[in-house]
Every structure is written in C-alpha cells, then in structure tokens.
Scaffold this active site. Structure first.
Site, mmCIF file in Angstrom:
data_model
loop_
_atom_site.group_PDB
_atom_site.id
_atom_site.type_symbol
_atom_site.label_atom_id
_atom_site.label_comp_id
_atom_site.label_asym_id
_atom_site.label_seq_id
_atom_site.Cartn_x
_atom_site.Cartn_y
_atom_site.Cartn_z
ATOM 1 N N PRO A 127 0.821 -1.211 0.000
ATOM 2 C CA PRO A 127 0.000 0.000 0.000
ATOM 3 C C PRO A 127 0.857 1.265 0.000
ATOM 4 O O PRO A 127 1.838 1.353 0.740
ATOM 5 C CB PRO A 127 -0.807 -0.128 1.305
ATOM 6 C CG PRO A 127 -0.859 -1.597 1.562
ATOM 7 C CD PRO A 127 0.454 -2.133 1.076
ATOM 8 N N GLU A 128 0.492 2.213 -0.853
ATOM 9 C CA GLU A 128 1.208 3.479 -0.939
ATOM 10 C C GLU A 128 0.351 4.572 -0.309
ATOM 11 O O GLU A 128 -0.671 4.298 0.306
ATOM 12 C CB GLU A 128 1.561 3.764 -2.399
ATOM 13 C CG GLU A 128 2.413 2.657 -3.022
ATOM 14 C CD GLU A 128 2.774 2.909 -4.480
ATOM 15 O OE1 GLU A 128 2.719 4.073 -4.929
ATOM 16 O OE2 GLU A 128 3.104 1.931 -5.172
#
Length: 285
Positions: free
Chosen positions: A2-3
């Site tokens: 996840p960014e």
C-alpha cells in the site's frame, strides 16, 4: 505494498469508528509482526482515548491521550476492518473484498460504543510502534514533503535533484525526497509527464521539474479520490476495494498500446532496483 493513497483511504475509514472513543481492551495474538511489538503494548493502549488519526507518508498515526502515538505500517498485506453494533453505519458503499481470514487477526481493539477494530496481516510485513513525540520515532525522521503539500513543487524538485546521478524513478522512491510515493504512482506520474524512468535525476531540474511536480500531485489526488488501487491484498478499513487501477496508463500494462494521445508506442517493462518499471519508450524521453 500500500502506498500513500491506500493508507490515506484506510485512515479516512478509521476516523468515524475510532476518533473520540476510548480503547476498552486490546487483544494481542502474537509477540511480533515484522518487528516485535513494543514492551507492554496492550497494557499501554488499554484505557486510552483516541484523539485523532493522522497519516505521514505510508504510516498511520493514531494519536492517543497522554501524548502517546500508535504508529502502524501496513506492510504488504496489512488491513484494518471495523465491526460495529448491528445497524451502525460504516463508510464505503462500493465493491467489497472477501472477509479476511481471522487466523491472521494479530491485534484486536475493543472500543467504546461496541466497536471492534481488527488488524489482519497474513504476510506479517506490517509493524506497530508506540512513542510520545514524533521526533522520537526513527520511522518519521528525515522524511521529505508529502506530494500534495505546498512545499512539494517544481522549484523544490529542482533543488533536491541537482547533481543526483541516479535514475529519476529511483529518486522519486527515496522517501527523503518525497514521502509516500511508491512504485505504482511513480510509474504513472512519469508516464503522464512524458519523462523516461531511466533519465538521470540530475537532468530533471528546471523545465522538466516544473512539469513533473504538478503531475505527481494530480496522480496522488486522483488515486485518493478513487480509494487507492487494489492489487492483491489491499482493502480499505471497511473492506472496500479501491479502483484507481482501472485508470492505470502504464503500471501493469506491458505489451499494451500507450494511452497517450497521438502516441503509437507500446508499454514496456524494465527492472530498476529490483522493481518492475512500466513506461512507454516512444513518448517518455
């Protein structure tokens, strides 16, 4: 992994369920994730009231009374889920992910109002920490500006990239240059700005930096509005899947036609720093 947009989506999902509520009890089901939990982890959280939930780069920062902060990194497969009393409203009203396997519920928070927050992480690459001041956390030290901060601009990029003899793709993944960017959104931003990921960072200052900075900002803002990108394990706190992946113009599109207007090129893939880079060799220069 996840960014920034995915972590921001999780933060927004947790806010109505946690902010202002007291943590009544904590169920810690193992001694470690990627790293060991802090000493006395469950006891130090029990009885604390959640004041607000912040995000810095890819870190969730759950601010508690008594000047304590719970830092949480989702790793590759970490997710939070919310269980409320029957009839309670939960955020999100689009496609939902399948329920997480409860055998991977490593931390469970029982909160006022009959709310239960579960942290589930099959791969256990996520981690949690506790600290009293942000300056005490090694994870927050030295982070660059967020891509949607006013400080992040063409002038800023020109300053920090001058003289850097590393590819621009690698430079943008350096969290000390810009915080929160990851492989997906760097590929997308470079494609949309027409800049080759192989170009040296030292060649960006000036005209290219002025073109790149607003594109990075718009890609991040668009991804947040879309709820992030769902690749394999990511889901928001309410289980909702992000859908920015349907707007990818480069990432994961190897062998497909370039989406840039007037370009007849084909998206290719190279490996940089052990990560796949997707780009169009025709229009990205």
């Amino acid at each position: 992994m996840p960014e920034l947009p995915e972590v921001e989506t999780v933060r927004r999902g947790l806010v109505p369920a946690l902010e202002g509520r007291r943590i009544l009890s904590v169920q810690q089901n193992r001694a470690d994730l990627r790293f060991p939990f802090p000493a006395g982890f469950a006891d130090r959280l029990t009885g604390r009231r959640v004041l607000r939930i912040d995000r810095r780069a890819k870190y969730l920062l759950i601010r508690l009374d008594g000047d304590l902060t719970l830092l949480s990194h989702l790793g590759m497969s970490g997710r939070y889920s919310i269980e409320a009393e029957q009839g309670a409203v939960q955020p999100g009203d689009f496609v939902h992910a399948a329920p997480a396997n409860p055998r991977h519920d490593h931390v469970v928070l029982h909160v006022e109002g009959g709310v239960t927050i579960r942290y589930n992480d099959p791969r256990r690459f996520g981690f949690m920490d506790l600290f009293e001041r942000d300056s005490d956390s090694p994870y927050l030290a030295g982070l660059g500006p967020e891509p949607n901060e006013n400080r992040f601009s063409g002038a800023y990029l020109s300053e920090v990239l001058t003289g850097r003899r590393t590819p621009i793709k690698s430079a943008l993944l350096d969290q000390k240059i810009v915080a929160g960017l990851g492989n997906i959104y760097v590929c997308e931003a470079l494609h949309r700005s027409g800049i080759s990921p192989r170009r040296l960072a030292s060649s960006i200052p000036g005209r290219r930096a002025e073109r790149l900075a607003p594109v990075v900002r718009s890609v991040i803002d668009e991804a947040i509005a879309a709820g992030g990108s769902t690749l394999r394990d990511f889901a928001a706190a309410d289980g909702a899947l992000g859908y920015f992946q349907h707007r990818f113009r480069a990432y994961g599109r190897e062998g497909e036609a370039c989406a840039t207007e007037g370009c007849s090129g084909t998206i290719g893939r190279i490996v940089q720093s052990s990560r796949s880079t997707f780009f169009c060799p025709s229009c990205q220069r």
